[in-house]
Design a protein around this motif. Structure first.
Motif, PDB file in Angstrom:
ATOM      1  N   MET A  26     127.221  97.504  71.021  1.00 49.48           N
ATOM      2  CA  MET A  26     126.163  98.106  70.261  1.00 49.48           C
ATOM      3  C   MET A  26     125.200  98.774  71.235  1.00 49.48           C
ATOM      4  SD  MET A  26     123.339  96.297  67.861  1.00 49.48           S
ATOM      5  CE  MET A  26     124.070  96.614  66.285  1.00 49.48           C
ATOM      6  N   ARG A  27     124.771  99.948  70.901  1.00 46.03           N
ATOM      7  CA  ARG A  27     123.818 100.676  71.740  1.00 46.03           C
ATOM      8  C   ARG A  27     122.467 100.740  71.045  1.00 46.03           C
ATOM      9  NH1 ARG A  27     125.308 104.360  75.826  1.00 46.03           N
ATOM     10  NH2 ARG A  27     127.402 103.905  76.494  1.00 46.03           N
ATOM     11  N   ILE A  28     121.446 100.340  71.783  1.00 48.00           N
ATOM     12  CA  ILE A  28     120.071 100.482  71.331  1.00 48.00           C
ATOM     13  C   ILE A  28     119.331 101.191  72.455  1.00 48.00           C
ATOM     14  CG2 ILE A  28     117.951  99.285  70.697  1.00 48.00           C
ATOM     15  CD1 ILE A  28     119.657  97.090  69.498  1.00 48.00           C
ATOM     16  N   PRO A  29     118.694 102.301  72.162  1.00 47.91           N
ATOM     17  CA  PRO A  29     117.996 103.046  73.208  1.00 47.91           C
ATOM     18  C   PRO A  29     116.905 102.210  73.882  1.00 47.91           C
ATOM     19  CG  PRO A  29     118.203 104.381  71.231  1.00 47.91           C
ATOM     20  CD  PRO A  29     118.625 102.990  70.871  1.00 47.91           C
ATOM     21  N   SER A  30     116.670 102.459  75.138  1.00 49.79           N
ATOM     22  CA  SER A  30     115.628 101.770  75.888  1.00 49.79           C
ATOM     23  C   SER A  30     114.275 101.994  75.230  1.00 49.79           C
ATOM     24  CB  SER A  30     115.604 102.297  77.330  1.00 49.79           C
ATOM     25  OG  SER A  30     114.604 101.638  78.059  1.00 49.79           O
ATOM     26  N   GLY A  31     113.490 100.939  75.142  1.00 51.89           N
ATOM     27  CA  GLY A  31     112.151 101.038  74.573  1.00 51.89           C
ATOM     28  C   GLY A  31     112.076 100.747  73.091  1.00 51.89           C
ATOM     29  N   VAL A  32     113.207 100.641  72.402  1.00 47.80           N
ATOM     30  CA  VAL A  32     113.202 100.338  70.966  1.00 47.80           C
ATOM     31  C   VAL A  32     112.869  98.864  70.788  1.00 47.80           C
ATOM     32  CG1 VAL A  32     114.621 100.178  68.891  1.00 47.80           C
ATOM     33  CG2 VAL A  32     114.806 102.155  70.382  1.00 47.80           C
ATOM     34  N   ILE A  33     111.836  98.566  70.004  1.00 50.23           N
ATOM     35  CA  ILE A  33     111.417  97.169  69.830  1.00 50.23           C
ATOM     36  C   ILE A  33     111.394  96.735  68.365  1.00 50.23           C
ATOM     37  CG2 ILE A  33     110.069  97.121  71.955  1.00 50.23           C
ATOM     38  CD1 ILE A  33     107.572  97.511  70.168  1.00 50.23           C
ATOM     39  N   ASP A  34     111.988  97.539  67.499  1.00 46.01           N
ATOM     40  CA  ASP A  34     111.970  97.188  66.073  1.00 46.01           C
ATOM     41  C   ASP A  34     113.367  96.995  65.500  1.00 46.01           C
ATOM     42  OD1 ASP A  34     112.764  99.801  66.164  1.00 46.01           O
ATOM     43  OD2 ASP A  34     111.476 100.484  64.530  1.00 46.01           O
ATOM     44  N   GLN A  35     114.363  96.771  66.349  1.00 45.18           N
ATOM     45  CA  GLN A  35     115.730  96.539  65.899  1.00 45.18           C
ATOM     46  C   GLN A  35     116.227  95.219  66.459  1.00 45.18           C
ATOM     47  OE1 GLN A  35     118.274  99.841  66.841  1.00 45.18           O
ATOM     48  NE2 GLN A  35     116.917 101.330  65.900  1.00 45.18           N
ATOM     49  N   PHE A  36     117.000  94.492  65.649  1.00 49.49           N
ATOM     50  CA  PHE A  36     117.536  93.208  66.056  1.00 49.49           C
ATOM     51  C   PHE A  36     119.047  93.281  66.203  1.00 49.49           C
ATOM     52  CE2 PHE A  36     113.664  92.097  63.749  1.00 49.49           C
ATOM     53  CZ  PHE A  36     113.078  91.182  64.601  1.00 49.49           C
ATOM     54  N   ILE A  37     119.587  92.451  67.073  1.00 50.83           N
ATOM     55  CA  ILE A  37     121.025  92.205  67.147  1.00 50.83           C
ATOM     56  C   ILE A  37     121.215  90.778  66.644  1.00 50.83           C
ATOM     57  CG2 ILE A  37     123.029  91.920  68.645  1.00 50.83           C
ATOM     58  CD1 ILE A  37     121.711  93.956  70.541  1.00 50.83           C
ATOM     59  N   TYR A  38     121.941  90.640  65.547  1.00 53.54           N
ATOM     60  CA  TYR A  38     122.166  89.324  64.961  1.00 53.54           C
ATOM     61  C   TYR A  38     123.460  88.740  65.496  1.00 53.54           C
ATOM     62  CZ  TYR A  38     118.466  90.427  61.693  1.00 53.54           C
ATOM     63  OH  TYR A  38     117.250  90.753  61.140  1.00 53.54           O
ATOM     64  N   PHE A  39     123.475  87.413  65.702  1.00 47.21           N
ATOM     65  CA  PHE A  39     124.690  86.729  66.139  1.00 47.21           C
ATOM     66  C   PHE A  39     124.693  85.309  65.596  1.00 47.21           C
ATOM     67  CE2 PHE A  39     121.532  86.025  69.395  1.00 47.21           C
ATOM     68  CZ  PHE A  39     121.686  84.694  69.754  1.00 47.21           C
ATOM     69  N   VAL A  40     125.876  84.722  65.539  1.00 40.50           N
ATOM     70  CA  VAL A  40     126.045  83.355  65.056  1.00 40.50           C
ATOM     71  C   VAL A  40     126.429  82.483  66.241  1.00 40.50           C
ATOM     72  CG1 VAL A  40     127.356  81.831  63.532  1.00 40.50           C
ATOM     73  CG2 VAL A  40     126.754  84.136  62.777  1.00 40.50           C
ATOM     74  N   ALA A  41     125.703  81.396  66.434  1.00 38.83           N
ATOM     75  CA  ALA A  41     126.002  80.441  67.500  1.00 38.83           C
ATOM     76  C   ALA A  41     126.877  79.328  66.927  1.00 38.83           C
ATOM     77  CB  ALA A  41     124.716  79.856  68.068  1.00 38.83           C
ATOM     78  N   VAL A  42     128.019  79.083  67.568  1.00 41.66           N
ATOM     79  CA  VAL A  42     128.941  78.053  67.094  1.00 41.66           C
ATOM     80  C   VAL A  42     129.231  77.048  68.201  1.00 41.66           C
ATOM     81  CG1 VAL A  42     130.045  79.522  65.368  1.00 41.66           C
ATOM     82  CG2 VAL A  42     130.963  79.442  67.671  1.00 41.66           C
ATOM     83  N   ASP A  43     129.723  75.895  67.794  1.00 40.96           N
ATOM     84  CA  ASP A  43     130.085  74.827  68.721  1.00 40.96           C
ATOM     85  C   ASP A  43     131.187  75.301  69.663  1.00 40.96           C
ATOM     86  OD1 ASP A  43     129.909  71.748  69.218  1.00 40.96           O
ATOM     87  OD2 ASP A  43     132.050  72.217  69.099  1.00 40.96           O
ATOM     88  N   SER A  44     131.068  74.978  70.935  1.00 37.00           N
ATOM     89  CA  SER A  44     132.046  75.444  71.926  1.00 37.00           C
ATOM     90  C   SER A  44     133.379  74.713  71.851  1.00 37.00           C
ATOM     91  CB  SER A  44     131.471  75.307  73.330  1.00 37.00           C
ATOM     92  OG  SER A  44     131.193  73.947  73.623  1.00 37.00           O
ATOM     93  N   VAL A  45     133.437  73.595  71.135  1.00 41.94           N
ATOM     94  CA  VAL A  45     134.691  72.840  71.036  1.00 41.94           C
ATOM     95  C   VAL A  45     135.531  73.309  69.849  1.00 41.94           C
ATOM     96  CG1 VAL A  45     135.716  70.548  70.720  1.00 41.94           C
ATOM     97  CG2 VAL A  45     133.714  70.840  72.196  1.00 41.94           C
ATOM     98  N   ASP A  46     134.945  73.294  68.651  1.00 41.92           N
ATOM     99  CA  ASP A  46     135.748  73.660  67.475  1.00 41.92           C
ATOM    100  C   ASP A  46     135.592  75.129  67.058  1.00 41.92           C
ATOM    101  OD1 ASP A  46     133.353  73.875  66.028  1.00 41.92           O
ATOM    102  OD2 ASP A  46     133.663  72.023  64.920  1.00 41.92           O
ATOM    103  N   LEU A  47     134.632  75.819  67.636  1.00 42.75           N
ATOM    104  CA  LEU A  47     134.387  77.245  67.374  1.00 42.75           C
ATOM    105  C   LEU A  47     134.126  77.547  65.893  1.00 42.75           C
ATOM    106  CD1 LEU A  47     137.042  78.828  69.750  1.00 42.75           C
ATOM    107  CD2 LEU A  47     134.624  78.377  70.206  1.00 42.75           C
ATOM    108  N   LYS A  48     133.681  76.546  65.141  1.00 37.85           N
ATOM    109  CA  LYS A  48     133.403  76.734  63.714  1.00 37.85           C
ATOM    110  C   LYS A  48     132.026  76.214  63.318  1.00 37.85           C
ATOM    111  CE  LYS A  48     138.250  76.349  62.460  1.00 37.85           C
ATOM    112  NZ  LYS A  48     139.266  75.551  61.775  1.00 37.85           N
ATOM    113  N   THR A  49     131.670  75.051  63.827  1.00 40.74           N
ATOM    114  CA  THR A  49     130.416  74.421  63.452  1.00 40.74           C
ATOM    115  C   THR A  49     129.246  75.228  63.996  1.00 40.74           C
ATOM    116  OG1 THR A  49     131.493  72.257  63.555  1.00 40.74           O
ATOM    117  CG2 THR A  49     129.083  72.279  63.527  1.00 40.74           C
TER     118      THR A  49
END
Length: 66
Positions: free
Chosen positions: A1-24
């Motif tokens: 994903m590209r966001i221009p330098s200086g942009v402060i009103d956009q978010f990058i969303y992500f999901v954090a999951v357990d490193s063992v089962d990769l689901k929780t």
């Protein structure tokens, strides 16, 4: 994903999951290390990334990087 330098009103969303089962989904995480690369250069760590958990009740494990 590209966001221009200086942009402060956009978010990058992500999901954090357990490193063992990769689901929780993981909630209440702190102390993120975030790396960026510009134009394919070597990865560089952000010094003070802003990461928030979106909504632990309705969207557990979903985080936003500003």
């Amino acid at each position: 994903m590209r966001i221009p330098s200086g942009v402060i009103d956009q978010f990058i969303y992500f999901v954090a999951v357990d490193s063992v089962d990769l689901k929780t989904r993981k909630t209440a995480l702190t102390g993120f290390v975030v790396y960026r690369s510009r134009d394919g250069a070597a990865a560089v760590a952000y010094t003070t990334p802003t990461v928030n958990e979106t909504d632990v009740t309705n969207m557990p494990g979903v985080y936003e990087l500003l």
